[in-house]
Design an enzyme around this catalytic site. Structure first.
Site, mmCIF file in Angstrom:
data_model
loop_
_atom_site.group_PDB
_atom_site.id
_atom_site.type_symbol
_atom_site.label_atom_id
_atom_site.label_comp_id
_atom_site.label_asym_id
_atom_site.label_seq_id
_atom_site.Cartn_x
_atom_site.Cartn_y
_atom_site.Cartn_z
ATOM 1 N N GLY A 1 80.959 -18.618 -28.217
ATOM 2 C CA GLY A 1 79.728 -18.457 -27.997
ATOM 3 C C GLY A 1 78.771 -19.555 -27.494
ATOM 4 O O GLY A 1 79.493 -20.452 -27.008
ATOM 5 N N TYR A 2 77.839 -19.174 -27.224
ATOM 6 C CA TYR A 2 76.872 -20.128 -26.514
ATOM 7 C C TYR A 2 76.735 -21.559 -27.065
ATOM 8 O O TYR A 2 77.264 -22.535 -26.494
ATOM 9 C CB TYR A 2 75.335 -19.421 -26.535
ATOM 10 C CG TYR A 2 74.508 -20.314 -25.963
ATOM 11 C CD1 TYR A 2 74.643 -21.005 -24.491
ATOM 12 C CD2 TYR A 2 72.898 -20.485 -26.504
ATOM 13 C CE1 TYR A 2 73.572 -21.860 -24.132
ATOM 14 C CE2 TYR A 2 71.816 -21.309 -25.736
ATOM 15 C CZ TYR A 2 72.449 -21.608 -24.466
ATOM 16 O OH TYR A 2 71.139 -22.541 -24.013
ATOM 17 N N SER B 1 68.689 -21.719 -38.879
ATOM 18 C CA SER B 1 67.591 -21.543 -37.571
ATOM 19 C C SER B 1 66.260 -21.882 -38.153
ATOM 20 O O SER B 1 66.128 -21.751 -39.445
ATOM 21 C CB SER B 1 67.554 -20.062 -37.466
ATOM 22 O OG SER B 1 66.481 -19.688 -36.447
ATOM 23 N N TYR C 1 67.865 -10.164 -39.286
ATOM 24 C CA TYR C 1 68.583 -11.571 -38.732
ATOM 25 C C TYR C 1 68.247 -12.710 -39.415
ATOM 26 O O TYR C 1 68.983 -13.602 -39.915
ATOM 27 C CB TYR C 1 68.527 -11.660 -37.365
ATOM 28 C CG TYR C 1 68.544 -13.018 -36.690
ATOM 29 C CD1 TYR C 1 69.955 -13.628 -36.830
ATOM 30 C CD2 TYR C 1 67.553 -14.042 -36.444
ATOM 31 C CE1 TYR C 1 70.125 -14.869 -36.339
ATOM 32 C CE2 TYR C 1 67.718 -15.060 -36.010
ATOM 33 C CZ TYR C 1 69.014 -15.853 -35.886
ATOM 34 O OH TYR C 1 69.143 -17.057 -35.512
ATOM 35 N N LYS D 1 70.020 -15.412 -42.275
ATOM 36 C CA LYS D 1 69.896 -16.993 -42.227
ATOM 37 C C LYS D 1 69.597 -17.733 -43.674
ATOM 38 O O LYS D 1 70.183 -18.821 -43.924
ATOM 39 C CB LYS D 1 69.378 -17.573 -40.998
ATOM 40 C CG LYS D 1 69.743 -17.391 -39.735
ATOM 41 C CD LYS D 1 71.255 -18.195 -39.575
ATOM 42 C CE LYS D 1 71.766 -17.679 -38.180
ATOM 43 N NZ LYS D 1 73.217 -18.015 -38.178
ATOM 44 N N ARG E 1 56.722 -22.948 -28.760
ATOM 45 C CA ARG E 1 58.034 -23.150 -29.227
ATOM 46 C C ARG E 1 58.594 -24.435 -29.199
ATOM 47 O O ARG E 1 58.269 -25.384 -28.180
ATOM 48 C CB ARG E 1 59.020 -22.043 -28.556
ATOM 49 C CG ARG E 1 58.731 -20.820 -28.827
ATOM 50 C CD ARG E 1 59.246 -20.267 -30.211
ATOM 51 N NE ARG E 1 58.860 -19.038 -30.649
ATOM 52 C CZ ARG E 1 57.894 -18.329 -31.172
ATOM 53 N NH1 ARG E 1 56.769 -19.140 -31.127
ATOM 54 N NH2 ARG E 1 57.554 -16.984 -31.297
ATOM 55 N N PRO F 1 55.917 -7.678 -31.681
ATOM 56 C CA PRO F 1 55.836 -7.841 -32.869
ATOM 57 C C PRO F 1 56.683 -8.712 -33.498
ATOM 58 O O PRO F 1 57.892 -8.809 -32.945
ATOM 59 C CB PRO F 1 55.955 -6.208 -33.203
ATOM 60 C CG PRO F 1 55.866 -5.528 -32.037
ATOM 61 C CD PRO F 1 56.191 -6.604 -30.870
HETATM 62 C C1 UD1 Z 1 64.382 -15.920 -32.078
HETATM 63 C C2 UD1 Z 1 64.275 -16.227 -33.587
HETATM 64 C C3 UD1 Z 1 65.238 -17.402 -33.764
HETATM 65 C C4 UD1 Z 1 66.505 -17.495 -32.979
HETATM 66 C C5 UD1 Z 1 66.300 -16.881 -31.544
HETATM 67 C C6 UD1 Z 1 67.500 -16.904 -30.822
HETATM 68 C C7 UD1 Z 1 62.676 -15.821 -35.204
HETATM 69 C C8 UD1 Z 1 61.453 -15.847 -35.535
HETATM 70 N N1 UD1 Z 1 63.046 -16.288 -34.079
HETATM 71 O O1 UD1 Z 1 63.410 -17.020 -31.690
HETATM 72 O O2 UD1 Z 1 65.565 -17.523 -34.883
HETATM 73 O O3 UD1 Z 1 67.519 -18.266 -33.103
HETATM 74 O O4 UD1 Z 1 65.614 -15.872 -31.475
HETATM 75 O O5 UD1 Z 1 67.930 -15.595 -30.659
HETATM 76 O O6 UD1 Z 1 63.241 -14.842 -35.560
HETATM 77 N N2 UD1 Z 1 58.857 -14.384 -24.598
HETATM 78 C C9 UD1 Z 1 58.000 -13.665 -23.817
HETATM 79 N N3 UD1 Z 1 58.732 -12.948 -22.803
HETATM 80 C C10 UD1 Z 1 59.951 -12.595 -22.839
HETATM 81 C C11 UD1 Z 1 60.930 -13.389 -24.072
HETATM 82 C C12 UD1 Z 1 60.150 -14.297 -24.851
HETATM 83 O O7 UD1 Z 1 56.838 -14.229 -23.595
HETATM 84 O O8 UD1 Z 1 60.659 -11.898 -22.168
HETATM 85 C C13 UD1 Z 1 58.069 -15.468 -25.634
HETATM 86 C C14 UD1 Z 1 58.299 -14.648 -27.111
HETATM 87 O O9 UD1 Z 1 57.140 -14.085 -27.211
HETATM 88 C C15 UD1 Z 1 58.111 -16.364 -27.896
HETATM 89 C C16 UD1 Z 1 58.952 -17.259 -26.659
HETATM 90 O O10 UD1 Z 1 59.127 -16.778 -25.673
HETATM 91 O O11 UD1 Z 1 56.902 -16.502 -28.102
HETATM 92 C C17 UD1 Z 1 60.399 -17.615 -27.227
HETATM 93 O O12 UD1 Z 1 61.016 -16.160 -27.495
HETATM 94 P P1 UD1 Z 1 62.639 -16.056 -27.900
HETATM 95 O O13 UD1 Z 1 63.342 -16.985 -26.766
HETATM 96 O O14 UD1 Z 1 63.086 -14.674 -28.016
HETATM 97 O O15 UD1 Z 1 62.749 -16.902 -29.250
HETATM 98 P P2 UD1 Z 1 62.145 -16.879 -30.607
HETATM 99 O O16 UD1 Z 1 61.415 -15.498 -30.751
HETATM 100 O O17 UD1 Z 1 61.262 -17.931 -30.726
#
Ligand code: UD1
Length: 353
Positions: free
Chosen positions: A12-13, A127, A152, A156, A234, A299
């Site tokens: 994995g990563y 996490s 998920y 954890k 983040r 959401p």
């Molecule tokens: C989520 C999980 C975290 C998990 C991680 C890896 C939750 C709250 N968080 O993190 O536990 O380890 O995924 O799978 O469950 N964003 C955009 N556009 C995009 C993609 C993301 O704006 O196309 C924004 C999101 O809204 C967020 C930030 O980027 O604010 C980070 O998103 P993401 O990389 O998906 O990680 P988390 O949601 O923080």
């Protein structure tokens, strides 16, 4: 003392980067990965970086007999690092039972083997999702676990609580729960990195896939939050820094430095960065302009979270060595590298079937 470590989810990563870090720090590694959500190409990358052949068992940890056989075949394991789990937040909302079954059953089987074979040390991938939407940031290890935002996240939280109870009943076992913030970036060699299944959900692979043209445009999920530029905050942590935290955690347990037989550490950079700042950091570091638009909130997104990482710094002697620019430049190098890989090496099996 044996320096043999069993790593589940080694393809994995985070698992693959941790194999490299463990080997570079003198550990002998054994990997277990059924490649349900990963590819053998990653272990080949680890082998190229380290110059060592990796012993991998293609075993599903939900199969107890096959899992037990690995422990039977490999006596005197000094520690287990358990990464193997499903981690797609959206998928977990649609298929909670898949997550409960896979993530909990595999953990139970690993703990049963740890108990039977008297493995002294255990490190678990947790996490920052366990904090839910925190009342105050940065979060410390004492910040209470709040309602999980997804199945998920619930796996954890349950995993942590199961290990706490297991450690309480097994005083000879020493366990560490590492709470990761947002892992990103890739090994400097670009021989290993993140390989999302289907369309990525996480920000960094969405950024690099947009830059390379696999994704037409990136949508920023909301710019009307109460943050400095309106986008979510983040804590981006370079995957190599995260990997090294596992080696330090294991050293700490093996050297018997722990006060308690189940300890928790936040592994994050300690800095909050907004989604828009990540985009701008990518553009500034790589010189590539990103096609992005502002869209509605996603959401379930937490508004803002980042780590207080003082405990890991003080107790484990860990400190992040890479900043957001390293994260973005290494992720970009990796994205360009995988374009040229043979298909069987970079597509997860799910897509090949
Ligand atoms: C989520 C999980 C975290 C998990 C991680 C890896 C939750 C709250 N968080 O993190 O536990 O380890 O995924 O799978 O469950 N964003 C955009 N556009 C995009 C993609 C993301 O704006 O196309 C924004 C999101 O809204 C967020 C930030 O980027 O604010 C980070 O998103 P993401 O990389 O998906 O990680 P988390 O949601 O923080």
């Amino acid at each position: 003392m044996s320096k043999k470590v069993l790593v589940t989810g080694g393809s994995g990563y985070i698992g693959s980067h941790t194999l490299v870090d463990l080997i570079e720090n003198g550990y002998e590694v054994i990997s277990v990965d059924n490649n349900a959500r990963s590819t053998i190409g990653m272990l080949e990358g680890v082998e190229k970086i380290t110059g060592q052949k990796i012993k991998n068992y293609k075993v599903d940890l939900c199969n107890f007999e096959e899992t037990r056989a690995i422990f039977e075949e490999n006596p005197a394991i000094a520690g287990v690092i358990h990464f193997a789990a499903y981690k797609a937040v959206g998928e977990s909302v649609e298929q909670p039972l898949l997550y409960f079954h896979n993530n909990m059953q595999s953990l139970i089987h690993v703990m049963q083997c740890i108990e039977e074979f008297k493995i002294p040390n255990f490190v678990f991938s947790s996490s920052c999702t366990v904090y839910g939407n925190p009342d105050a940031i940065p979060v410390t290890e004492e910040t209470p676990r709040k309602q999980a935002e997804s199945p998920y996240g619930l796996t954890k939280q349950m995993g942590e609580q199961m290990i706490e109870a297991f450690a309480a009943a097994n005083k000879d076992l020493s366990a560490i729960l590492l709470r990761y913030f947002n892992p990103a970036g890739a090994h400097a060699s670009a021989l290993i990195g993140e390989l999302p299944i289907d369309r990525p959900q996480n920000l960094t692979p969405v950024i690099t896939q947009t830059a390379i043209g696999k994704i037409e445009k990136l949508t920023v999920f909301g710019n009307d939050y109460t943050t400095r530029d309106g986008s979510c905050i983040r804590d981006m942590i370079h995957v190599c820094d995260l990997a090294h935290a596992h080696t330090l955690a294991l050293n700490y347990l093996i050297q018997g430095k722990h006060q308690n037989n189940c300890e928790v550490f936040n592994i994050g950079s300690g800095d909050g960065i907004t989604v828009l700042e990540c985009i701008h950091a990518f553009e500034a570091t790589t010189g590539v302009k990103l096609n992005y638009v502002i869209g509605p909130r996603r959401p379930g997104d937490v508004i803002a979270i980042y780590a207080n990482n003082d405990k890991a710094k003080k107790v484990l002697g860990w400190s992040p060595q890479h900043d957001i620019n390293d994260i973005m430049s290494s992720a970009w190098k990796w994205e360009q590298y995988i374009q040229d890989l043979p298909t069987h090496l970079h597509l997860p099996n799910k897509r090949l079937n």
